[in-house]
Design a protein around this motif. Sequence first.
Motif, PDB file in Angstrom:
ATOM      1  N   ALA A1265       0.815  -1.209   0.000  1.00 49.52           N
ATOM      2  CA  ALA A1265       0.000   0.000   0.000  1.00 49.52           C
ATOM      3  C   ALA A1265       0.853   1.265   0.000  1.00 49.52           C
ATOM      4  O   ALA A1265       0.351   2.361  -0.236  1.00 49.52           O
ATOM      5  N   TYR A1266       2.171   1.126   0.267  1.00 52.21           N
ATOM      6  CA  TYR A1266       3.026   2.313   0.338  1.00 52.21           C
ATOM      7  C   TYR A1266       3.079   3.032  -1.012  1.00 52.21           C
ATOM      8  O   TYR A1266       3.252   4.250  -1.070  1.00 52.21           O
ATOM      9  N   ARG A1267       2.970   2.274  -2.101  1.00 55.75           N
ATOM     10  CA  ARG A1267       3.041   2.912  -3.415  1.00 55.75           C
ATOM     11  C   ARG A1267       1.877   3.851  -3.655  1.00 55.75           C
ATOM     12  O   ARG A1267       1.966   4.791  -4.446  1.00 55.75           O
ATOM     13  N   LEU A1268       0.721   3.613  -2.948  1.00 57.29           N
ATOM     14  CA  LEU A1268      -0.430   4.510  -3.082  1.00 57.29           C
ATOM     15  C   LEU A1268      -0.132   5.866  -2.492  1.00 57.29           C
ATOM     16  O   LEU A1268      -0.648   6.888  -2.950  1.00 57.29           O
ATOM     17  N   VAL A1269       0.697   5.877  -1.439  1.00 57.02           N
ATOM     18  CA  VAL A1269       1.040   7.154  -0.790  1.00 57.02           C
ATOM     19  C   VAL A1269       1.904   7.986  -1.712  1.00 57.02           C
ATOM     20  O   VAL A1269       1.794   9.219  -1.766  1.00 57.02           O
ATOM     21  N   VAL A1270       2.798   7.326  -2.480  1.00 59.11           N
ATOM     22  CA  VAL A1270       3.713   8.065  -3.365  1.00 59.11           C
ATOM     23  C   VAL A1270       2.960   8.570  -4.584  1.00 59.11           C
ATOM     24  O   VAL A1270       3.058   9.749  -4.958  1.00 59.11           O
ATOM     25  N   GLY A1271       2.225   7.687  -5.207  1.00 57.30           N
ATOM     26  CA  GLY A1271       1.489   8.085  -6.389  1.00 57.30           C
ATOM     27  C   GLY A1271       2.355   8.109  -7.618  1.00 57.30           C
ATOM     28  O   GLY A1271       3.584   8.008  -7.555  1.00 57.30           O
ATOM     29  N   PRO A1272       1.745   8.240  -8.800  1.00 62.21           N
ATOM     30  CA  PRO A1272       2.520   8.277 -10.054  1.00 62.21           C
ATOM     31  C   PRO A1272       3.461   9.493 -10.080  1.00 62.21           C
ATOM     32  O   PRO A1272       3.014  10.636  -9.953  1.00 62.21           O
ATOM     33  N   GLY A1273       4.732   9.210 -10.242  1.00 62.90           N
ATOM     34  CA  GLY A1273       5.716  10.290 -10.308  1.00 62.90           C
ATOM     35  C   GLY A1273       5.786  11.121  -9.042  1.00 62.90           C
ATOM     36  O   GLY A1273       6.252  12.264  -9.073  1.00 62.90           O
ATOM     37  N   GLY A1274       5.314  10.568  -7.903  1.00 64.56           N
ATOM     38  CA  GLY A1274       5.347  11.310  -6.643  1.00 64.56           C
ATOM     39  C   GLY A1274       4.250  12.333  -6.513  1.00 64.56           C
ATOM     40  O   GLY A1274       4.301  13.189  -5.612  1.00 64.56           O
ATOM     41  N   SER A1275       3.240  12.267  -7.355  1.00 65.97           N
ATOM     42  CA  SER A1275       2.180  13.287  -7.352  1.00 65.97           C
ATOM     43  C   SER A1275       1.385  13.270  -6.056  1.00 65.97           C
ATOM     44  O   SER A1275       1.054  14.324  -5.491  1.00 65.97           O
ATOM     45  N   GLN A1276       1.081  12.074  -5.555  1.00 66.14           N
ATOM     46  CA  GLN A1276       0.229  11.980  -4.370  1.00 66.14           C
ATOM     47  C   GLN A1276       0.941  12.506  -3.129  1.00 66.14           C
ATOM     48  O   GLN A1276       0.370  13.243  -2.333  1.00 66.14           O
ATOM     49  N   ILE A1277       2.190  12.107  -2.954  1.00 66.71           N
ATOM     50  CA  ILE A1277       2.908  12.546  -1.759  1.00 66.71           C
ATOM     51  C   ILE A1277       3.150  14.048  -1.786  1.00 66.71           C
ATOM     52  O   ILE A1277       3.129  14.729  -0.762  1.00 66.71           O
ATOM     53  N   ASN A1278       3.396  14.597  -2.975  1.00 69.69           N
ATOM     54  CA  ASN A1278       3.578  16.052  -3.078  1.00 69.69           C
ATOM     55  C   ASN A1278       2.287  16.786  -2.718  1.00 69.69           C
ATOM     56  O   ASN A1278       2.300  17.847  -2.084  1.00 69.69           O
ATOM     57  N   ALA A1279       1.143  16.211  -3.131  1.00 70.26           N
ATOM     58  CA  ALA A1279      -0.147  16.823  -2.788  1.00 70.26           C
ATOM     59  C   ALA A1279      -0.374  16.810  -1.286  1.00 70.26           C
ATOM     60  O   ALA A1279      -0.882  17.785  -0.699  1.00 70.26           O
ATOM     61  N   ILE A1280       0.009  15.686  -0.638  1.00 66.20           N
ATOM     62  CA  ILE A1280      -0.154  15.601   0.822  1.00 66.20           C
ATOM     63  C   ILE A1280       0.714  16.637   1.503  1.00 66.20           C
ATOM     64  O   ILE A1280       0.300  17.310   2.459  1.00 66.20           O
ATOM     65  N   ARG A1281       1.973  16.738   1.049  1.00 66.62           N
ATOM     66  CA  ARG A1281       2.882  17.730   1.655  1.00 66.62           C
ATOM     67  C   ARG A1281       2.304  19.147   1.525  1.00 66.62           C
ATOM     68  O   ARG A1281       2.347  19.958   2.474  1.00 66.62           O
ATOM     69  N   LYS A1282       1.802  19.470   0.337  1.00 63.29           N
ATOM     70  CA  LYS A1282       1.290  20.833   0.089  1.00 63.29           C
ATOM     71  C   LYS A1282       0.040  21.107   0.899  1.00 63.29           C
ATOM     72  O   LYS A1282      -0.141  22.194   1.467  1.00 63.29           O
ATOM     73  N   GLN A1283      -0.838  20.122   1.013  1.00 67.77           N
ATOM     74  CA  GLN A1283      -2.107  20.315   1.711  1.00 67.77           C
ATOM     75  C   GLN A1283      -1.897  20.429   3.218  1.00 67.77           C
ATOM     76  O   GLN A1283      -2.550  21.234   3.871  1.00 67.77           O
ATOM     77  N   THR A1284      -1.009  19.652   3.770  1.00 68.36           N
ATOM     78  CA  THR A1284      -0.859  19.606   5.226  1.00 68.36           C
ATOM     79  C   THR A1284       0.300  20.432   5.732  1.00 68.36           C
ATOM     80  O   THR A1284       0.420  20.648   6.937  1.00 68.36           O
ATOM     81  N   GLY A1285       1.180  20.869   4.835  1.00 73.01           N
ATOM     82  CA  GLY A1285       2.355  21.618   5.273  1.00 73.01           C
ATOM     83  C   GLY A1285       3.336  20.768   6.049  1.00 73.01           C
ATOM     84  O   GLY A1285       4.088  21.290   6.886  1.00 73.01           O
ATOM     85  N   THR A1286       3.365  19.511   5.793  1.00 74.74           N
ATOM     86  CA  THR A1286       4.286  18.582   6.486  1.00 74.74           C
ATOM     87  C   THR A1286       5.305  18.017   5.504  1.00 74.74           C
ATOM     88  O   THR A1286       5.156  18.165   4.290  1.00 74.74           O
ATOM     89  N   LYS A1287       6.284  17.357   6.108  1.00 73.04           N
ATOM     90  CA  LYS A1287       7.310  16.664   5.319  1.00 73.04           C
ATOM     91  C   LYS A1287       7.076  15.164   5.474  1.00 73.04           C
ATOM     92  O   LYS A1287       7.171  14.628   6.581  1.00 73.04           O
ATOM     93  N   VAL A1288       6.715  14.530   4.382  1.00 73.14           N
ATOM     94  CA  VAL A1288       6.366  13.111   4.406  1.00 73.14           C
ATOM     95  C   VAL A1288       7.471  12.322   3.697  1.00 73.14           C
ATOM     96  O   VAL A1288       7.829  12.658   2.559  1.00 73.14           O
ATOM     97  N   SER A1289       7.984  11.289   4.377  1.00 73.30           N
ATOM     98  CA  SER A1289       9.037  10.428   3.787  1.00 73.30           C
ATOM     99  C   SER A1289       8.567   8.987   3.817  1.00 73.30           C
ATOM    100  O   SER A1289       8.223   8.447   4.875  1.00 73.30           O
TER     101      SER A1289
END
Length: 1325
Positions: A1265-1289
Amino acid sequence: MASEAAVSGSGSTDLSPAQQLMERHAAEEAHRATVEDVVDEEDIAHPPPSGTASAAEPNDESTPTLPSTLSEKAAGKQKAQDSPRANTPLNTQSEEAFPSLGTPKSRGPASVPAAWGRKPASVGRGTNGVTNGAAQVSSNVPSRASTPASGMLTPSSTLPSQADSQGGPALSSMSIPGRYAERVQFAPSQLTPRNQLKKPVKDVLNEINKRSKAKVEMKTGPQGMIIFEGQGPVEAVRQALKEVANQLGSKQSVKVAVPASVRAHVIGRQGATIQAISKRTGARIQVPKQEDSTAMDEDDDSSTIDVVIEGDAVAAEMARREIESIVNERTSTVNMRLRDVPAEYFPFLAGAHNSRINAIQEGRDVRVQIPQYHTWSSQAPPQAPPNRQPAAFAPQAGSSIQISGDRQAAAEARAEIERQSAVDISSSWATKGNAMHDFLEKTGCTVILPPDSEDSEILTIVGPADRLEDAMNEVMELASSMQMSSVDIAKQHPKAPQGAQAHARNVTRYLQQRQAIEELERLHDARIIVPTSIDSPSAWEIYSREAKNAMRARTDIMNLISGHPPTRLSPVDVDPFYHQHLQQQAAQQLRNDYGVHLVIPDDIEDSPQVLLVYEGPTAASNYELPRRQPSAAEVRDFEKALSDAQAHILGLISGQQDIVSRDIDAPSKFHDKIQRYVDGQQQSLPAGKFPVQLMMGGRPQQRQAAPSNGVSMRGPSNAVDDLVERVMAFIEQEKQDEVERGFVTSFDFPQRYANVLIGKRGENIKKLRDEFDVDIQVNDGKIELKGPQAKANACKAHIMALAKKLEDEATYTLKIKPQYHRELIGAKGSQVNRLQERYNVRINFPRSTPTPDEDQSASDATAGAQRGHFNQAPDEVVIRGPKRGADEAREELLNLLQWTIDNSHLASVSVAPDQIPSLIGAGGREMENMRLSTGAQIDVPSRDAIASSDRAEIRIRGTKKQVEDAKKLLQERAKVFDDTITRTLDVDKRHHRTIIGGGGSNIRDIVMKAGGSDDRRELARMVRFPRADSDESQIRVEGSKDVVDKIIASIEAIASQLASQTTEHIEVAPEKHRLLIGRGGETRRNLESQFNVGIDVPKQTTTGAARSQVKLSGQPVDVEKAKAHILTLVKDQEGETVLIPRHVHHAIADNGQFFRRLRNDHKVTVDHAGQQPPPKPVAPQPRRGNNNGGSLPLITDDAATSAANFSWELHDASAAEGGDGDIPWILRGPNAESVAKAKSALERALQDAEKHTHMGFLILPDPRAYRLVVGPGGSQINAIRKQTGTKVSVPRDQTRGEAIEIAGSREGCEEAKEIILNLVKGQEQ
């Protein structure tokens, strides 16, 4: 008076020499070969006559050499220029012309005893045994026992000119085509008296002439000699003369002593050799049987047998010469033992400090070994007889002088020793004293001491009678000059638990077994007497000529005893039955495991006590006896190790049955058989079982007295009882066998295998007799067995099986040159062992004297084969075994030989000794590369071999192409080296570094531009700089002249330029040094290359004013340009300071990533005004549990509830960061705009860092399920970072149990977690 018999050609001497010469030339020119000139090959018994022999001196007594094997037919096929030989006068000295028709005059006594060797005596020979026109010279080595019996006169050959000089008839020789003339002359004593002849001489000659194609006439020669002359065809003349010698010559007997080791070769296979000699010569030859001759040591060539030859004088001499020829061919060096020399003579024969031995060996290829004899053991010297008569000394068993080496040299050495031992020597008795070599050198006498086991104060002085009194006085003077001291070792440890006396005996026993007493005597030049019995006092007595030596020895003994307190030794009572087992099985294990040395009492001590001594983990060979009192800690180690060792020993013998002794009565004639039976019964005992000890009646080690016919057994009770029962049954069976021993059976056995059945010195047949208990007789192909019927039948079956096996056996003798033997045998016998194992055969290479460079560690199989066939010819290799295996082994060995020959091309290249190291290379890499590239074997001489030579020879071996390639390569390198010159130039050492350049770049460019190699090793060899820590300033350059000249010119130019350089220092703040160095020193190298200057930036460890001093060196113009550029480069840039809280410093720096972004994006650098950054805080770590303390979710959980089975942890990150206050961040850039942009980026990073107050760790149940967090080309994780103002690794490997890290505010982390969980849940739905 010695009489002679001679053989010569016949002819007339009435013509003058000139007329004879003309007649000979005419005969040679007119001669044409006829049928009678060529004798049929099958009829040839002896070679044809040799060429012309020149006249010898009247008293010439040389003995003809052995005949050549060249047949007359083969001789007729020689080159045309050899043909006149058939027409020249006969050389009657030649053995080839008429073998054995005479011997030399009676030999005088030999100056030295004879010995034998394969090397025949020097003989001058030409074609067919004769040097052109010259008489042969025979061997001058006399045979040991070939002297005729008393009154016997052997014939010898005499030239025609000899007869002339003695006033006899002129007996010249002339060969006529189809006719041949020859003569033999006898002394009257060599002929049978007329009254004993069955027929008159005239009738005998008439009968011979009728039967033969030759005509024989009798004539009278000079000095009463009787001459018989025959004419006719060659073979007919010779056969007729032999019949004359047989019928008219007196029967004589000759004894020839030959080495026992050559007996088999004289007889030949199945008697073939000796029968052939008898057939050729007509003599009867008797060789003693093997069992009749005395069995001697294998390495003792002084043991001989007497071969008896009977027949007429001619036949006996012919047979003698052939036998001696076999002896000479079959022995090379000799090993002799002189057993009849009394041991009392040994010191005199050896001389003081072995001076006489050295004199005998000097200049001879011989080695003499004389045992030292200064203490008698079993046989005391005889008492001095009255009236100063010489003492009767007797040889001692087991004491002998050994002589080995070249046969002639060994014979001379033996004669010299026997001559010296003939001197009369007397003995005298005196009190005990000291001296050996020096005493012998001074007095000419020697001293023989009694053994230590003898309680005697008597010594014996042996020497010439006229020097005994002086020797006695010297002994008395030595005795009176001896200093004596004693030390009571029992007083060293008076409180020993076992008692002071018992401890003293134990220490003494241990030190004796360790040979420490002898070492003390050697160190202090003293004699130490220790107690020899239990009741003896414990004091040691020390004798020395100097008091200080005695005192030093006493002090050393005291120290030695101090180092061996009772705690270091532990006696253990063990039944003597187990002593031998402990010595063989447990001693080494005690040493390895516990560091304990085991001392077993001698048999004569009859003591049950074994002694354990702690020595520590040191190897026994390197152990040094302690000489100081041990510390308390060491004592504890002693006690623990000894306790463990004692427990180990008692454990080995625990659980064993009681040790008992049983005696049985057995006739003494059965004792040997009982011993063999018991040994066979106990050969394969299981592990942990102890063999029963068997003791015959009367043996000293027997514990309980047994009757004289008794047999005593000792061991575990059950084993002894069982063995006694079996032995009793064995004895009864033997008694029954004695009744049936009259049974006899015989059967045929191939005579050709008789020697194999009998074995060397009867070993095989003796083994069969012992194994089957029957008597075996072998005689002319018949074997007779006598003994009990069952055993005889079993032995017969065994022998018949052996015969069947031998019938299938084949033997091949291959002629292989000795130079290839080493390669065929292989390293440590690997090649020959492989063939033997593969084909089940025996391959015997001849034994030869090894050279120093040969491999001495041959395999046991090869060594054993060599020992059995030490009389093989040096070029013979024998293969023996089953026919199929022998055939295959022979084929493979010949293939291997061919391969060896093909790969044995040799060549050598001469090189300068100084070139050897460069050819070998570091670790031998250069030489190995050459060997691999060419495939050849390249051998470089050792340093010792080239130490005194101007050139070194490198040897090459391999195939023709391999040798050529390696030779060409070495010659090229040698030529380059020989053309190499070496020059040195003096350059100021401060310029060396500049000339070398960074990483050697400058010197590499110089060498390559001059035409040199770019190889680093070659470059280092061509240009050598002195070490940095050396005061030398000379640079050494070597290579071809053109290259060296160019290199030196370049270096001199650089040095000249450097000499005119200037050096200037400029001030540069330490924090700006990095601007001059750049990443990896790239900026500095670019500056140096751009301005042609050297830049020296101070190291960070430099302190004081020098820390900011940057040195520039180069030409003045270049230095000024570089200086201006550097000042511009380090000019203060636009800068601004921003204070950053220390607890967020590392969060902003992001492991240096933020600094790199500022430098890359805005050309802005950051420093901290010399302050040290705060320590990096410890990041929070997940506890691997859910927020409710539950277990980690599993991938096997229900999918409906898997989203809820996550692990979530939230940590306060600010609490983990330590440090208060601020740290300055100084931003410097090329302009204010860049600095402003950098400051703006820093402020944003500071705001973000202050928001990141918490750290969350989220673990999902399914790693996929970790790949769902990253998303295609990192799109999903970047969206999470932008929306929440956090740093997700998200972890890269996404393995089970790795957490997703979320850094930010508390609310942001919770929001990011919910988004991720919703993503996972939505995917599952």
